[in-house]
Scaffold this motif. Structure first.
Motif, PDB file in Angstrom:
ATOM      1  N   PHE A  37       5.240  -3.254  -4.626  1.00 13.77           N
ATOM      2  CA  PHE A  37       5.395  -2.439  -3.440  1.00 13.77           C
ATOM      3  C   PHE A  37       6.030  -3.313  -2.364  1.00 13.77           C
ATOM      4  O   PHE A  37       6.058  -4.534  -2.482  1.00 13.77           O
ATOM      5  CB  PHE A  37       4.035  -1.928  -2.946  1.00 13.77           C
ATOM      6  CG  PHE A  37       3.462  -0.819  -3.768  1.00 13.77           C
ATOM      7  CD1 PHE A  37       2.920  -1.056  -5.021  1.00 13.77           C
ATOM      8  CD2 PHE A  37       3.448   0.480  -3.290  1.00 13.77           C
ATOM      9  CE1 PHE A  37       2.384  -0.027  -5.785  1.00 13.77           C
ATOM     10  CE2 PHE A  37       2.917   1.518  -4.035  1.00 13.77           C
ATOM     11  CZ  PHE A  37       2.382   1.259  -5.287  1.00 13.77           C
ATOM     12  N   ARG A  38       6.512  -2.678  -1.304  1.00 14.65           N
ATOM     13  CA  ARG A  38       7.028  -3.442  -0.170  1.00 14.65           C
ATOM     14  C   ARG A  38       6.672  -2.739   1.133  1.00 14.65           C
ATOM     15  O   ARG A  38       6.444  -1.521   1.155  1.00 14.65           O
ATOM     16  CB  ARG A  38       8.540  -3.626  -0.277  1.00 14.65           C
ATOM     17  CG  ARG A  38       9.359  -2.351  -0.180  1.00 14.65           C
ATOM     18  CD  ARG A  38      10.821  -2.637  -0.479  1.00 14.65           C
ATOM     19  NE  ARG A  38      11.653  -1.453  -0.333  1.00 14.65           N
ATOM     20  CZ  ARG A  38      12.942  -1.409  -0.642  1.00 14.65           C
ATOM     21  NH1 ARG A  38      13.560  -2.502  -1.116  1.00 14.65           N
ATOM     22  NH2 ARG A  38      13.632  -0.289  -0.483  1.00 14.65           N
ATOM     23  N   GLN A  39       6.606  -3.532   2.175  1.00 11.21           N
ATOM     24  CA  GLN A  39       6.270  -2.981   3.478  1.00 11.21           C
ATOM     25  C   GLN A  39       7.105  -3.679   4.545  1.00 11.21           C
ATOM     26  O   GLN A  39       7.008  -4.896   4.731  1.00 11.21           O
ATOM     27  CB  GLN A  39       4.777  -3.151   3.776  1.00 11.21           C
ATOM     28  CG  GLN A  39       4.323  -2.429   5.010  1.00 11.21           C
ATOM     29  CD  GLN A  39       2.813  -2.334   5.105  1.00 11.21           C
ATOM     30  OE1 GLN A  39       2.071  -3.076   4.446  1.00 11.21           O
ATOM     31  NE2 GLN A  39       2.329  -1.401   5.898  1.00 11.21           N
ATOM     32  N   ALA A  40       7.926  -2.884   5.220  1.00 12.78           N
ATOM     33  CA  ALA A  40       8.735  -3.374   6.326  1.00 12.78           C
ATOM     34  C   ALA A  40       7.960  -3.185   7.623  1.00 12.78           C
ATOM     35  O   ALA A  40       7.065  -2.346   7.694  1.00 12.78           O
ATOM     36  CB  ALA A  40      10.061  -2.617   6.375  1.00 12.78           C
ATOM     37  N   PRO A  41       8.300  -3.938   8.661  1.00 14.44           N
ATOM     38  CA  PRO A  41       7.584  -3.813   9.942  1.00 14.44           C
ATOM     39  C   PRO A  41       7.616  -2.385  10.464  1.00 14.44           C
ATOM     40  O   PRO A  41       8.672  -1.743  10.508  1.00 14.44           O
ATOM     41  CB  PRO A  41       8.351  -4.756  10.863  1.00 14.44           C
ATOM     42  CG  PRO A  41       8.954  -5.763   9.947  1.00 14.44           C
ATOM     43  CD  PRO A  41       9.297  -5.016   8.698  1.00 14.44           C
ATOM     44  N   GLY A  42       6.451  -1.877  10.824  1.00 11.49           N
ATOM     45  CA  GLY A  42       6.361  -0.544  11.383  1.00 11.49           C
ATOM     46  C   GLY A  42       6.451   0.583  10.380  1.00 11.49           C
ATOM     47  O   GLY A  42       6.458   1.754  10.758  1.00 11.49           O
ATOM     48  N   LYS A  43       6.511   0.244   9.096  1.00  9.20           N
ATOM     49  CA  LYS A  43       6.622   1.272   8.058  1.00  9.20           C
ATOM     50  C   LYS A  43       5.449   1.204   7.102  1.00  9.20           C
ATOM     51  O   LYS A  43       4.737   0.206   7.012  1.00  9.20           O
ATOM     52  CB  LYS A  43       7.941   1.106   7.293  1.00  9.20           C
ATOM     53  CG  LYS A  43       9.181   1.337   8.136  1.00  9.20           C
ATOM     54  CD  LYS A  43      10.424   1.359   7.284  1.00  9.20           C
ATOM     55  CE  LYS A  43      11.658   1.678   8.111  1.00  9.20           C
ATOM     56  NZ  LYS A  43      12.889   1.720   7.268  1.00  9.20           N
ATOM     57  N   GLU A  44       5.254   2.281   6.374  1.00  9.06           N
ATOM     58  CA  GLU A  44       4.184   2.329   5.385  1.00  9.06           C
ATOM     59  C   GLU A  44       4.600   1.531   4.132  1.00  9.06           C
ATOM     60  O   GLU A  44       5.782   1.335   3.863  1.00  9.06           O
ATOM     61  CB  GLU A  44       3.884   3.781   5.003  1.00  9.06           C
ATOM     62  CG  GLU A  44       3.297   4.603   6.128  1.00  9.06           C
ATOM     63  CD  GLU A  44       2.892   5.998   5.658  1.00  9.06           C
ATOM     64  OE1 GLU A  44       2.247   6.712   6.453  1.00  9.06           O
ATOM     65  OE2 GLU A  44       3.205   6.363   4.521  1.00  9.06           O
ATOM     66  N   ARG A  45       3.595   1.121   3.403  1.00 15.55           N
ATOM     67  CA  ARG A  45       3.850   0.432   2.151  1.00 15.55           C
ATOM     68  C   ARG A  45       4.459   1.428   1.162  1.00 15.55           C
ATOM     69  O   ARG A  45       3.940   2.529   0.990  1.00 15.55           O
ATOM     70  CB  ARG A  45       2.554  -0.157   1.606  1.00 15.55           C
ATOM     71  CG  ARG A  45       2.730  -1.118   0.464  1.00 15.55           C
ATOM     72  CD  ARG A  45       1.440  -1.884   0.184  1.00 15.55           C
ATOM     73  NE  ARG A  45       1.047  -2.723   1.319  1.00 15.55           N
ATOM     74  CZ  ARG A  45       0.080  -3.625   1.260  1.00 15.55           C
ATOM     75  NH1 ARG A  45      -0.589  -3.819   0.129  1.00 15.55           N
ATOM     76  NH2 ARG A  45      -0.237  -4.329   2.325  1.00 15.55           N
ATOM     77  N   GLU A  46       5.552   1.024   0.520  1.00 12.38           N
ATOM     78  CA  GLU A  46       6.240   1.936  -0.382  1.00 12.38           C
ATOM     79  C   GLU A  46       6.379   1.337  -1.772  1.00 12.38           C
ATOM     80  O   GLU A  46       6.519   0.129  -1.943  1.00 12.38           O
ATOM     81  CB  GLU A  46       7.626   2.313   0.155  1.00 12.38           C
ATOM     82  CG  GLU A  46       8.613   1.180   0.228  1.00 12.38           C
ATOM     83  CD  GLU A  46      10.033   1.642   0.522  1.00 12.38           C
ATOM     84  OE1 GLU A  46      10.292   2.862   0.510  1.00 12.38           O
ATOM     85  OE2 GLU A  46      10.900   0.770   0.759  1.00 12.38           O
ATOM     86  N   PHE A  47       6.362   2.208  -2.745  1.00 13.81           N
ATOM     87  CA  PHE A  47       6.497   1.819  -4.137  1.00 13.81           C
ATOM     88  C   PHE A  47       7.916   1.327  -4.417  1.00 13.81           C
ATOM     89  O   PHE A  47       8.896   1.876  -3.897  1.00 13.81           O
ATOM     90  CB  PHE A  47       6.182   3.021  -5.034  1.00 13.81           C
ATOM     91  CG  PHE A  47       6.479   2.796  -6.479  1.00 13.81           C
ATOM     92  CD1 PHE A  47       7.619   3.340  -7.055  1.00 13.81           C
ATOM     93  CD2 PHE A  47       5.631   2.028  -7.264  1.00 13.81           C
ATOM     94  CE1 PHE A  47       7.904   3.138  -8.387  1.00 13.81           C
ATOM     95  CE2 PHE A  47       5.912   1.812  -8.597  1.00 13.81           C
ATOM     96  CZ  PHE A  47       7.046   2.373  -9.155  1.00 13.81           C
TER      97      PHE A  47
END
Length: 123
Positions: A37-47
């Motif tokens: 998964f990845r998570q960018a600043p201000g965003k939800e964790r995404e598959f």
């Protein structure tokens, strides 16, 4: 549960490649679907991508399909994420995850998480 430790993040230019590794430990490692998964600043964790514990075909998010490849080496207890043609929008903290479901694309479907590794793509 399985314990996960990521490595391989860094700063690269757009268009470059990078490979992330995730070392797993625990007696039931082979029973886990292993994913990223990845998570960018201000965003939800995404598959991003995952390899099912059933050893059926890996599956990917649409945003990385054809650019990223996920694989696992059970002998080394390691799952890899090969990232090619990186874009600035791929910048995020990347997390390795382990779960008991064969095809989950949501964080709730995973029970073990690594600490994360930063990937930064400069344009």
């Amino acid at each position: 549960q399985v314990h996960l430790v990521e490595s391989g993040g860094g700063l690269v230019q757009a268009g470059a490649s990078l490979r992330l590794s995730c070392l797993a430990s625990g007696p039931t490692y082979t029973s886990y679907t292993l994913g990223w998964f990845r998570q960018a600043p201000g965003k939800e964790r995404e598959f991003v991508a995952a390899v099912p514990w059933t050893r059926s075909s890996p599956f990917y998010s649409d945003s990385v399909k054809d650019r990223f490849t996920v694989s696992r080496d059970d002998a080394k207890k390691t799952v890899y994420l090969q990232m090619n043609s990186l874009k600035s929008e791929d910048t995020a903290v990347y997390y390795c995850a382990g779960g008991l479901l064969p095809s989950s694309r949501v964080p709730a479907g995973y029970v073990s998480w690594g600490q994360g590794t930063q990937v930064t793509v400069s344009s």
